[in-house]
Every structure is written in C-alpha cells, then in structure tokens.
Motif scaffolding. Structure first.
Motif, PDB file in Angstrom:
ATOM      1  N   ASP B 178       0.856  -1.192   0.000  1.00 14.26           N
ATOM      2  CA  ASP B 178       0.000   0.000   0.000  1.00 14.26           C
ATOM      3  C   ASP B 178       0.887   1.236   0.000  1.00 14.26           C
ATOM      4  N   PRO B 179       0.461   2.279  -0.721  1.00 18.23           N
ATOM      5  CA  PRO B 179       1.289   3.505  -0.754  1.00 18.23           C
ATOM      6  C   PRO B 179       1.532   4.119   0.621  1.00 18.23           C
ATOM      7  N   LEU B 180       0.664   3.834   1.597  1.00 15.54           N
ATOM      8  CA  LEU B 180       0.889   4.395   2.934  1.00 15.54           C
ATOM      9  C   LEU B 180       2.238   3.958   3.514  1.00 15.54           C
ATOM     10  N   LEU B 181       2.754   2.807   3.045  1.00 14.10           N
ATOM     11  CA  LEU B 181       4.077   2.367   3.522  1.00 14.10           C
ATOM     12  C   LEU B 181       5.151   3.427   3.244  1.00 14.10           C
ATOM     13  N   THR B 182       4.962   4.214   2.205  1.00 13.71           N
ATOM     14  CA  THR B 182       5.966   5.242   1.884  1.00 13.71           C
ATOM     15  C   THR B 182       5.793   6.496   2.740  1.00 13.71           C
ATOM     16  N   LEU B 183       4.724   6.562   3.515  1.00 12.06           N
ATOM     17  CA  LEU B 183       4.497   7.725   4.388  1.00 12.06           C
ATOM     18  C   LEU B 183       4.832   7.445   5.845  1.00 12.06           C
ATOM     19  N   VAL B 184       5.421   6.267   6.093  1.00 10.15           N
ATOM     20  CA  VAL B 184       5.862   5.917   7.443  1.00 10.15           C
ATOM     21  C   VAL B 184       7.368   5.721   7.379  1.00 10.15           C
ATOM     22  N   THR B 185       8.106   6.466   8.183  1.00  7.38           N
ATOM     23  CA  THR B 185       9.555   6.285   8.147  1.00  7.38           C
ATOM     24  C   THR B 185       9.897   4.880   8.643  1.00  7.38           C
ATOM     25  N   GLY B 186      10.763   4.219   7.911  1.00  8.85           N
ATOM     26  CA  GLY B 186      11.083   2.840   8.253  1.00  8.85           C
ATOM     27  C   GLY B 186      10.195   1.832   7.563  1.00  8.85           C
ATOM     28  N   GLY B 187       9.259   2.305   6.757  1.00  8.07           N
ATOM     29  CA  GLY B 187       8.383   1.371   6.037  1.00  8.07           C
ATOM     30  C   GLY B 187       9.169   0.381   5.194  1.00  8.07           C
ATOM     31  N   GLY B 188      10.234   0.835   4.585  1.00  8.41           N
ATOM     32  CA  GLY B 188      11.114  -0.066   3.847  1.00  8.41           C
ATOM     33  C   GLY B 188      12.181  -0.705   4.711  1.00  8.41           C
ATOM     34  N   CYS B 189      12.777   0.077   5.582  1.00  2.00           N
ATOM     35  CA  CYS B 189      13.860  -0.431   6.430  1.00  2.00           C
ATOM     36  C   CYS B 189      13.412  -1.618   7.277  1.00  2.00           C
ATOM     37  N   ALA B 190      12.208  -1.541   7.806  1.00  2.00           N
ATOM     38  CA  ALA B 190      11.731  -2.622   8.666  1.00  2.00           C
ATOM     39  C   ALA B 190      11.535  -3.906   7.867  1.00  2.00           C
ATOM     40  N   LEU B 191      11.201  -3.783   6.597  1.00  2.00           N
ATOM     41  CA  LEU B 191      11.076  -4.978   5.763  1.00  2.00           C
ATOM     42  C   LEU B 191      12.414  -5.707   5.662  1.00  2.00           C
ATOM     43  N   GLY B 192      13.512  -4.967   5.597  1.00  2.00           N
ATOM     44  CA  GLY B 192      14.827  -5.608   5.587  1.00  2.00           C
ATOM     45  C   GLY B 192      15.042  -6.458   6.832  1.00  2.00           C
ATOM     46  N   ALA B 193      14.572  -5.966   7.966  1.00  2.00           N
ATOM     47  CA  ALA B 193      14.704  -6.723   9.211  1.00  2.00           C
ATOM     48  C   ALA B 193      13.829  -7.974   9.184  1.00  2.00           C
ATOM     49  N   VAL B 194      12.631  -7.844   8.620  1.00  2.00           N
ATOM     50  CA  VAL B 194      11.742  -9.011   8.519  1.00  2.00           C
ATOM     51  C   VAL B 194      12.369 -10.058   7.594  1.00  2.00           C
ATOM     52  N   MET B 195      13.038  -9.606   6.548  1.00  2.00           N
ATOM     53  CA  MET B 195      13.753 -10.554   5.679  1.00  2.00           C
ATOM     54  C   MET B 195      14.836 -11.305   6.458  1.00  2.00           C
ATOM     55  N   ALA B 196      15.581 -10.580   7.287  1.00  4.07           N
ATOM     56  CA  ALA B 196      16.608 -11.248   8.098  1.00  4.07           C
ATOM     57  C   ALA B 196      15.977 -12.283   9.025  1.00  4.07           C
ATOM     58  N   ALA B 197      14.824 -11.942   9.577  1.00  2.86           N
ATOM     59  CA  ALA B 197      14.129 -12.876  10.471  1.00  2.86           C
ATOM     60  C   ALA B 197      13.671 -14.125   9.714  1.00  2.86           C
ATOM     61  N   PHE B 198      13.105 -13.936   8.540  1.00  2.00           N
ATOM     62  CA  PHE B 198      12.639 -15.091   7.763  1.00  2.00           C
ATOM     63  C   PHE B 198      13.809 -15.935   7.263  1.00  2.00           C
ATOM     64  N   LEU B 199      14.910 -15.293   6.901  1.00  2.00           N
ATOM     65  CA  LEU B 199      16.102 -16.072   6.533  1.00  2.00           C
ATOM     66  C   LEU B 199      16.572 -16.893   7.733  1.00  2.00           C
ATOM     67  N   GLY B 200      16.476 -16.310   8.916  1.00  2.00           N
ATOM     68  CA  GLY B 200      16.827 -17.046  10.119  1.00  2.00           C
ATOM     69  C   GLY B 200      15.908 -18.235  10.345  1.00  2.00           C
ATOM     70  N   ALA B 201      14.618 -18.011  10.147  1.00  3.38           N
ATOM     71  CA  ALA B 201      13.640 -19.085  10.350  1.00  3.38           C
ATOM     72  C   ALA B 201      13.805 -20.202   9.328  1.00  3.38           C
ATOM     73  N   ALA B 202      14.354 -19.856   8.162  1.00  2.00           N
ATOM     74  CA  ALA B 202      14.482 -20.848   7.087  1.00  2.00           C
ATOM     75  C   ALA B 202      15.721 -21.729   7.224  1.00  2.00           C
ATOM     76  N   ARG B 203      16.585 -21.359   8.149  1.00  2.13           N
ATOM     77  CA  ARG B 203      17.840 -22.135   8.271  1.00  2.13           C
ATOM     78  C   ARG B 203      17.531 -23.596   8.588  1.00  2.13           C
ATOM     79  N   VAL B 213      12.922 -14.708   1.472  1.00  2.00           N
ATOM     80  CA  VAL B 213      12.793 -13.263   1.290  1.00  2.00           C
ATOM     81  C   VAL B 213      11.417 -12.924   0.700  1.00  2.00           C
ATOM     82  N   ALA B 214      10.951 -13.766  -0.213  1.00  2.00           N
ATOM     83  CA  ALA B 214       9.610 -13.553  -0.778  1.00  2.00           C
ATOM     84  C   ALA B 214       8.537 -13.722   0.296  1.00  2.00           C
ATOM     85  N   ALA B 215       8.704 -14.704   1.171  1.00  3.65           N
ATOM     86  CA  ALA B 215       7.730 -14.908   2.248  1.00  3.65           C
ATOM     87  C   ALA B 215       7.689 -13.682   3.165  1.00  3.65           C
ATOM     88  N   ALA B 216       8.858 -13.142   3.469  1.00  2.00           N
ATOM     89  CA  ALA B 216       8.917 -11.943   4.308  1.00  2.00           C
ATOM     90  C   ALA B 216       8.178 -10.788   3.640  1.00  2.00           C
TER      91      ALA B 216
END
Lengths: 264, 264, 264
Positions: B178-203, B213-216
C-alpha cells in the motif's frame, strides 16, 4: 499517594538510555506526569545528574560516548544524592555492557531493574539470556536479587509475569501487567525510567526506595492492563498504554493491585 | 509454512540499523513473531552475529561506530554462516555510506534490499536517488538486480509499487502493499529486518533464500494492505500495521498474494 | 498557498536532530507532505545541506559526531543558500550545547525555534530552563527574540501557548495549538523540521521567511487541534496528529487560524 505527588511536582527524570527506546521512554514519562530529559553526552550528563530528581542508566546500546556519559552520570548522581536506576540490558553474553554493568553496580545504584537472566548475570550466577529476552524465570532469580540488594544496598526489581522486588530484607511480588508488554520494544526499559521518576518524587518524603519502585511498577502494570483491554494488537496497545498512563488514578490502583509482601 | 515456523521458534534477529527507525523496526519484528536485538557497538556486534539467527545491516545513519560495528557483524555472520541482509539506504550521492556499501556487498550478503535507485547505485549504474527516495522505477532496476545477484550470490530485492526479487536466475514480482508504507519512516527499512528474520527461520529447512525473502515480503505487504483498510492516515496506519503483523495468518496470505514468478 | 506548493513538490528536508525524536520528526515531515532525510554524519551532512531544500539543526542530543556534522551542515547550507533552522534544545544550563548554539547562531540561521527559556538563553539573558521545559513565558522572551532576529537576520519563533514569531520588525502571534503537544516528545522539535520544509517550499516564490515559518506553525498547530479533538490521551494524540497533518487542507487553515500580526 506518590502518583499524585509526582503529577503535582513533575520530577526531572534524566535518562541515558538505548537508541531503540528513547522516544517511547520519554513519552511514557510524559504520559505518567514526569519531565523527561535525555541528556547522554560527556560533559553534560554528570552535572545534569546533580540537577535532576532521578536518573536512569540503561545499557541497551552502549556506544563509547554513552559508556563515558553513564560513568559521569552515576558519579554525578552519587555525589549529589540523586537516586538512580541501573538497567543492565542483555548483559551476560555481550562483553562490553557486562563489564560496564559490573563497574556501575559497584557504585551502588538506588535500584536495579532487569529480567531474570540479567539479574542472574549481574550477580555472577549465569551467562545471561538470549539477546534481550529472559531465559530464566523470575523466581529463579530471587536469590540473586536478594544477594545483589544486600551487596550494593540497592532495591532490585526482576521483571516477569510476576514482578519480584526486594531491598534484601522485604520482598514484594506484583502480579499485574499484560503479556503485550513483551511485544512492545521498550516495554521493560521504560519501566526503569518510571522507577527513576518515582524515586525522584519520593525524595524528602520518607517513603522507602522499595515502596517508590513498587509504586512505579504498579502504576505501569495496571496501566498496561487497562490498555490491553482496549487493544487489537501490539501497535494499538503501545498507544493505549500512553493514554492509560496519563489517565490512571490512585483509586484505580487500589482496586486493581495484586501485590504480596513478605519478609525474606 | 515459514511464518508458522518463525512464530513457533522466534529467530533472534540482530539489527544494526539507523537511528530513525530502530524502535519501529524492533516493534515490527516483535509483532511478526521474531526476537529483535539491536546490537550495534564494536566489540559486541561481531560475536553476536554468530549467535543470532539472522542479521540486518542498514546503512541509514552510519556513524563511525556503526560503520565499524557493521564490518564486524558482516564478518561475524559470514564466519558463522548466519544469513545477513544489507540495506544500502540512500547510497549514490552520499559518499560515506556508498563506499561502505560497496565494501560490505563484496562480503556477499545473503540478501540485499533497497529501492530502485539504491540498487542501481550499488550496481554502479546510477548516481542514486534523492535522499532516501527512489527516482527510478523498479523495472528499471531489474537488470542491475540480476547483475548484483549473480556477482555476489545474493538475493536482491527491489522495493516499489511492485516488489522485484531475484536470485539471478528466478525473478519474483509481488504486487501487494500500500502507498501508505511510503508515508511511514522505516516502512522499507523494517522490511529488511523481517527478511533477516525469515532467513533465520528458514535455516536448516531447505527453503531457498529467495523463497524466504519472498515470504517476508508477502507477510509484510499483505499486513500493510489489511492495515491500510483500517487507517485514517499515516499515523493510524503505522499502528494498524503492527497489529496486522501480529494477527496475519498463513491462510490470509494464500488468499491475498499477488505473486508472479518467472525465469530470467 | 504554501502547503499546496509543498505537497506538489515535496522539499527534501535535511534533519540533524536528536536521537529521541528522529523517527517522530521524519513521520511528521512525511505526513505533512515533505521528504525527510536524516543525514547526520561527518562527510555527508555538509554536501547534503547543499542538495537539500531546507535544513534543520536540532541540538537535543549533540554527540561529538553530531556536533561536527552540525557545523558541516550549517556551513554547507550557508554556502549553497539553503535555508536552515536552528533549534537550541535545552541550552542554558547544559554547557556543550550552549557553546555550540552560540557558535551556530553566529552563522545566521534563516530561523531559530525554541521555547522561551531557550530563546532567552540564546540571547544571553537567562540561565535557561529546566531540562527541555520552559520556565519563562513566551511574552517574557519577546524582546530577546527581537534582539536575536535583528542581530543575526533570522526569523525567531518562540513556542508556547501562544507562539510568537518575529523577523525583528514584524511580530506574528499564533494562538492555535493544544496542550497535548507538550505531552508528546518531539512535539516542539518536529515543528522545527516543518519550518525547514516550508522554508524549502518557499524558495524562489518571494514568500518571506517570516511568512513561511508562520505557515508551518499554523499547519502544525491547527492539525494539533484537530487531533486533540479525536484523542483519548497523549498516545492517541500523537497518532492522530500524523493523520491530521496528512489530511489538513488550506481551507481548514483559513477557517481555524487565530493569528495577530503587528509591527514592533
């Protein structure tokens, strides 16, 4: 009642805290009725600890600048008689903060707040938790809390499903709170700041540090219960917690408190 | 399903991230079900990257301390085999972070996340965006993403109205969000963290990094859609996003996913 | 109208601000319609001040890195003709930031924003407030504001129940706002960022700096009034403020403004 006193004369609460929770911590203090000031640089934190009513030193992200500012603040608080709270976040496995926590606790903080794993690690009895999460139960840390309290003359507060607070002689257990607090970053860290504020409000009243820390815990955990009842998840809970901290009244506390006190 | 696995055994997700979004990032991880730890100082970040399940290195505010801690973490993660994500925030025009990003990407991150301008700049194909905003379209960065993926063995994720993810062979496009993600600071940055978490879960599961990364991305962008439906603006959206991340279930994902997969 | 212009061409707003409010400040800028970039490291902040439309330098947590980055940014902004705002948070009692504020104000910021105690301290007329809180009334700082404005060619904005803005000749008083702004950390700091954004939007229009700063104050304080009407306390107010900043329209401003302008 200490909450009324705090709101009538907001204690200037000096926080050196981690970068993750500094905004939330300031908002929790403002909502409760205290006056936060996040002064965490060298050359200011020591003298400001002398002006402040209460001080929090939280070791969550201890950059070299914050390490030095923390030493300055602990010394400044000690010299001025300002009550101060040490929160040894995630010590145990992480070497820099573990060494700093040992150094600071030897300066005899008025209170120490942590989860069970952090309190065990501070007492030298465990390797610490997993990051910021406790891997030990609150009761498992009861002896460590008592030992620390007696060694350093501090009130020790162990956060968990039931909070355990002790001054080394008396033990207070508080069964209030809500699991949603563990899903908001700073849920525990901000309580350390509220304790510093209540210790500041208690100065000159004859109220003991144990009672002040217990009052802080009660206000915070009962506000959390009220917030949880209005929340759809951790996002709305954090918002509602601030609203609840601003609106909770002494009568609400008396009605909701689930507290047990005992002698060791 | 990876989301269930993550919630059943929360991956310890080690973040070195920028000062603007560190609290929001931790709250996003907690809401999703992961265990955040923002350990960003020298002397701790390297060893902690070895303990953690996944690591995020985000270059949004790279102080000298964070630069050194980032190098330590990338080396610690590499040595321990911990999956790690690089987020080269606002590289291109800004020299310090651009040089650091080039140095870190050569250490072969498991995944790289950025907007189109950042991915183009990392591939050496553009001068970068305007501050943190992309000035290039996601598809314009498709070739740069593939080239980076092949050069460093990384999954590359380009965020935009349609997210584009590639491991250099396969390409996944996700049209959720949703475009609202671009109006919240960290909307993209936090996704990077979720990717790290899902990569961790996939080990240890045999699930590929691209799939993790797609699941995240799916969990995050579908939660964003649910949040947007309940929001009156960017403030209430950020709150609702945390609630939605905590409540979204695998069945919701299957029903809402708008995903296309192709071979290059 | 300047708000429409800002939204049509979002000014890149470069903030060096304190660790407590950086996320909230970025969210306020995004909600209003500006493009925030929190570039606060040495080697980047000077050149970025030349690229940006407007710059904020806020001294709330001035680490040595931020002190150097602030000098760089002020010089870069001056060299490039980028308008910049100085927010001398909590100066007076705290020595590091007080010296830095005196040094920076001599570089002639486009605008200075502070509470009454901070403005008095910057003018050399008082020892400053109590932490971040003003202990002086806005009107008590009127002469200091005028003196500063004349000495440095700056617009000086004194925040309080009635905001007082002056360019040294004209004085604007804005009676909009809500006391809840004082219960949200960054309630004042974020306004400084909005002023930088509006100064950026005003470039090349012939709109005076005083008018741009007044427009920023009006948008912000009228949004605060709308938010307060929907709030149950400081937590929900901060959320509603972001929603209101995103939805407020020029017509709303005209209807709600409580502004008085006079000549000194």
């Amino acid at each position: 009642m200490l909450l009324e006193r705090l709101r009538a004369a907001p204690p200037l609460t000096h926080c050196i805290t981690n970068a993750v929770v500094t905004g939330f911590t300031a908002n929790v203090l403002l909502a409760t009725g205290a006056a936060p000031a996040m002064v965490d640089i060298v050359g200011e934190s020591g003298m400001f600890a002398g002006i402040a009513s209460g001080v929090l030193i939280n070791l969550g992200t201890p950059t070299p600048e914050q390490q030095a500012a923390s030493r300055e603040a602990a010394e400044g608080a000690t010299a001025a008689g300002t009550p101060w709270v040490l929160d040894p976040v995630a010590i145990g496995a992480l070497p820099v903060r573990t060494a700093l926590a040992q150094e600071l606790v030897a300066l005899r903080p008025t209170a120490v707040r942590g989860n069970a794993s952090e309190i065990l690690a501070l007492a030298g009895l465990s390797g610490g938790g997993r990051g910021v999460d406790a891997t030990d139960s609150t009761e498992a840390a009861a002896d460590a809390a008592t030992a620390l309290a007696q060694r350093y003359g501090s009130v020790v507060a162990v956060s968990g499903p039931v909070d355990l607070l002790t001054d080394g002689e008396r033990v207070v257990r508080i069964a209030n709170g809500d699991p949603l607090l563990t899903l908001v970053t700073g849920g525990g860290c901000a309580l350390g700041a509220v304790m510093a504020a209540f210790l500041g409000a208690a100065r000159g009243t004859g109220i003991s540090a144990l009672s002040a820390v217990a009052a802080a815990s009660l206000v915070y955990t009962i506000a959390a219960e009220r917030a949880a009842a209005l929340s759809a998840g951790p996002g709305s809970f954090a918002v509602a917690l601030l609203d609840a901290l601003a609106s909770v009244q002494p009568d609400d506390l008396a009605a909701a408190a689930r507290v047990e006190e005992s002698i060791r």
